[in-house]
Scaffold this motif. Structure first.
Motif, mmCIF file in Angstrom:
data_model
loop_
_atom_site.group_PDB
_atom_site.id
_atom_site.type_symbol
_atom_site.label_atom_id
_atom_site.label_comp_id
_atom_site.label_asym_id
_atom_site.label_seq_id
_atom_site.Cartn_x
_atom_site.Cartn_y
_atom_site.Cartn_z
ATOM 1 N N LEU A 157 54.535 24.057 34.238
ATOM 2 C CA LEU A 157 53.923 25.354 33.942
ATOM 3 C C LEU A 157 54.218 25.833 32.523
ATOM 4 C CD1 LEU A 157 52.114 27.063 35.706
ATOM 5 C CD2 LEU A 157 54.103 28.335 36.480
ATOM 6 N N ASP A 158 55.337 25.375 31.967
ATOM 7 C CA ASP A 158 55.665 25.798 30.594
ATOM 8 C C ASP A 158 54.672 25.224 29.571
ATOM 9 O OD1 ASP A 158 56.664 23.298 31.258
ATOM 10 O OD2 ASP A 158 58.234 23.374 29.722
ATOM 11 N N GLN A 159 53.907 24.193 29.998
ATOM 12 C CA GLN A 159 52.913 23.633 29.068
ATOM 13 C C GLN A 159 51.597 24.413 29.085
ATOM 14 O OE1 GLN A 159 52.452 19.468 29.989
ATOM 15 N NE2 GLN A 159 54.661 19.122 29.812
ATOM 16 N N PHE A 160 51.474 25.287 30.063
ATOM 17 C CA PHE A 160 50.244 26.084 30.131
ATOM 18 C C PHE A 160 50.301 27.202 29.095
ATOM 19 C CE2 PHE A 160 48.153 29.921 31.923
ATOM 20 C CZ PHE A 160 46.848 29.488 31.779
ATOM 21 N N ASN A 196 42.310 29.266 29.849
ATOM 22 C CA ASN A 196 41.704 29.201 31.168
ATOM 23 C C ASN A 196 42.536 28.341 32.136
ATOM 24 O OD1 ASN A 196 40.019 28.886 33.321
ATOM 25 N ND2 ASN A 196 38.227 28.254 32.115
ATOM 26 N N ILE A 197 43.160 28.991 33.106
ATOM 27 C CA ILE A 197 44.054 28.253 34.013
ATOM 28 C C ILE A 197 43.254 27.328 34.928
ATOM 29 C CG2 ILE A 197 44.225 29.952 35.906
ATOM 30 C CD1 ILE A 197 47.333 29.222 35.860
ATOM 31 N N ARG A 198 42.016 27.714 35.179
ATOM 32 C CA ARG A 198 41.149 26.898 36.042
ATOM 33 C C ARG A 198 40.873 25.551 35.366
ATOM 34 N NH1 ARG A 198 35.502 27.180 36.543
ATOM 35 N NH2 ARG A 198 34.779 26.373 38.562
ATOM 36 N N ALA A 199 40.545 25.603 34.064
ATOM 37 C CA ALA A 199 40.293 24.363 33.322
ATOM 38 C C ALA A 199 41.563 23.525 33.257
ATOM 39 C CB ALA A 199 39.795 24.682 31.917
ATOM 40 N N ASN A 209 58.296 34.452 36.256
ATOM 41 C CA ASN A 209 57.824 34.844 34.937
ATOM 42 C C ASN A 209 56.312 35.022 34.950
ATOM 43 O OD1 ASN A 209 56.602 32.302 34.587
ATOM 44 N ND2 ASN A 209 58.517 31.439 33.814
ATOM 45 N N ALA A 210 55.757 35.375 33.790
ATOM 46 C CA ALA A 210 54.326 35.697 33.726
ATOM 47 C C ALA A 210 53.458 34.488 34.086
ATOM 48 C CB ALA A 210 53.964 36.190 32.327
ATOM 49 N N ARG A 211 53.919 33.305 33.658
ATOM 50 C CA ARG A 211 53.144 32.098 33.973
ATOM 51 C C ARG A 211 53.117 31.851 35.477
ATOM 52 N NH1 ARG A 211 55.663 29.702 29.181
ATOM 53 N NH2 ARG A 211 54.060 29.129 27.671
ATOM 54 N N GLN A 212 54.276 32.034 36.085
ATOM 55 C CA GLN A 212 54.341 31.822 37.541
ATOM 56 C C GLN A 212 53.465 32.824 38.285
ATOM 57 O OE1 GLN A 212 58.619 31.936 37.770
ATOM 58 N NE2 GLN A 212 58.743 29.716 38.093
ATOM 59 N N ASP A 213 53.454 34.063 37.770
ATOM 60 C CA ASP A 213 52.580 35.073 38.386
ATOM 61 C C ASP A 213 51.123 34.662 38.278
ATOM 62 O OD1 ASP A 213 54.576 36.704 39.201
ATOM 63 O OD2 ASP A 213 54.494 38.034 37.445
ATOM 64 N N GLU A 214 50.746 34.158 37.091
ATOM 65 C CA GLU A 214 49.354 33.763 36.890
ATOM 66 C C GLU A 214 48.994 32.596 37.807
ATOM 67 O OE1 GLU A 214 48.161 33.440 32.810
ATOM 68 O OE2 GLU A 214 46.094 32.975 33.369
ATOM 69 N N PHE A 215 49.935 31.676 37.963
ATOM 70 C CA PHE A 215 49.707 30.536 38.855
ATOM 71 C C PHE A 215 49.453 31.037 40.280
ATOM 72 C CE2 PHE A 215 50.884 26.973 41.541
ATOM 73 C CZ PHE A 215 50.364 25.890 40.870
ATOM 74 N N GLN A 216 50.294 31.955 40.720
ATOM 75 C CA GLN A 216 50.165 32.483 42.085
ATOM 76 C C GLN A 216 48.844 33.238 42.278
ATOM 77 O OE1 GLN A 216 52.496 32.501 44.626
ATOM 78 N NE2 GLN A 216 54.516 32.198 43.714
#
Lengths: 75, 203
Positions: B49-52, B57-60, B3-10
Motif C-alpha cells: 500500500l505504501d507504493q500507492f 486512481n486506486i481502481r486503476a 493511515n490515510a492509504r489504509q482508509d482509502e483501501f477500505q
C-alpha cells in the motif's frame, strides 16, 4: 473535427469519455447531432459495449469477501 | 492506527470486489482460479500500500496489480497457437459487425441489429470474449468494459501505449467477427438470410 472519418476514429474514446482532448468532445457531439450515419454507428457500438459489460457482471462470492477482510485485519 | 492509504483501501478498493472478481473470471475462465487471483491481488495491494500514490486512481492501481499477478502467475504456461493470423484481422474493416448487420435485408418484422444485439444472450457475449487471445482480451476488458484510460491499461499490462491501441483495435475486430459468425450459425438473423435459414433447417 467535422469529417465522419475523424469522428469515427475517435468514437470509442468518445464513448468512454476518457483519453479525450479537452475540446474534442464537443466537436464530436455536434457532429453526431447532425450526421445520421455516424450517430447510428455510435448508438450501435455503445449498445454493444453495454451488453458486453453487463454480460461480464457478476458477484464476488461472500466467502472471498470475508477472506479478504480477514486477511486485511491480520496485517 | 489506520493511515490515510489504509482508509482509502477500505472505502474505495474493497467495494470494487464484485467488478474485480468479474474481470478475474473473464481472465481465468475459472471460478476457483478467479477467487485465488483476486485474493492474491488484494493481498499484494494491501502489503504494498505504501507504493500507492494518494490522489491517483486506486481502481486503476488495483487492476494493475490484478493484471500483473495474472500475467506472472496464472496464465497458461503455453500459449495457444493463433488459429487465424493477425494480418487477417488487419484486413477486416472497423465497425465490422455494424457493417455486416446493416447490409442485411430488413424484413417487415425484424431489424438485423435488433435481432442480433438484442437477442444474443449474456452467455453468447461471454463466450465471444473468452475466445479472444489473452492479451487482446485483457486490453478489451480493461479499456472497453472497465473504462480505464489508455495510460492505465498500458501500465497494467506493462506495454507501450501504441501496443494498447493496436491490441484494442484487433481485439474489437476479433470480437465482432466472432459475434457475427455466432449470429449466422445460431440463425439469429432475420428471415430471408440464407445462412441462418440453412442452419435452422438442418437442426
Amino acid at each position: 473535427m467535422s469529417h465522419c472519418e475523424d469522428v469515427l476514429d475517435h468514437l470509442y474514446e468518445y464513448i468512454h469519455s476518457n483519453d479525450f482532448p479537452s475540446d474534442g468532445g464537443t466537436e464530436i457531439k455536434k457532429h453526431l447531432q447532425n450526421c445520421r450515419s455516424c450517430f447510428s454507428r455510435y448508438e450501435f457500438e455503445q449498445r454493444l459495449l453495454e451488453r458486453l459489460r453487463n454480460a461480464g457482471c457478476c458477484q464476488c462470492p461472500d466467502s472471498l469477501k470475508k477472506k479478504i477482510q480477514f486477511l486485511i485485519k491480520q496485517f | 492506527m489506520r493511515n490515510a492509504r489504509q482508509d482509502e483501501f477500505q472505502t474505495k478498493a474493497l467495494p470494487l470486489l464484485d467488478e474485480v472478481y468479474g474481470v478475474a473470471l473473464r481472465m481465468t475462465h475459472n471460478p476457483e482460479a478467479a477467487e485465488d487471483l483476486v485474493a492474491d491481488a488484494y493481498a499484494r495491494a494491501w502489503k504494498n500500500l505504501d507504493q500507492f500514490q494518494p490522489g491517483t486512481n486506486i481502481r486503476a492501481w488495483i487492476y494493475k496489480i490484478l493484471t500483473n499477478t495474472y500475467i506472472n502467475n496464472y496464465r497458461k504456461k503455453h500459449r495457444e497457437p493463433e488459429r487465424v493470423s493477425l494480418d487477417a484481422y488487419d484486413r477486416i474493416e472497423d465497425f465490422y459487425l455494424y457493417n455486416r448487420l446493416t447490409q442485411q435485408p430488413r424484413s417487415f418484422h425484424a431489424d438485423p441489429v435488433e435481432s442480433v444485439v438484442g437477442q444474443m444472450t449474456n452467455e453468447d457475449f461471454k463466450r465471444a470474449l473468452d475466445k479472444l487471445p489473452e492479451e487482446y482480451r485483457a486490453a478489451v476488458i480493461l479499456y472497453d468494459l472497465q473504462g480505464l484510460s489508455y495510460q492505465e491499461v498500458a501500465e497494467a499490462m506493462d506495454v507501450p501505449l501504441g501496443t494498447v491501441r493496436s491490441r484494442l483495435a484487433r481485439g474489437r475486430k476479433m470480437l465482432q467477427s466472432s459475434l457475427w459468425t455466432h449470429a449466422k450459425e445460431a440463425g439469429l438473423l432475420a428471415d430471408g438470410f440464407q445462412v441462418g435459414s440453412a442452419v435452422r433447417r438442418k437442426s
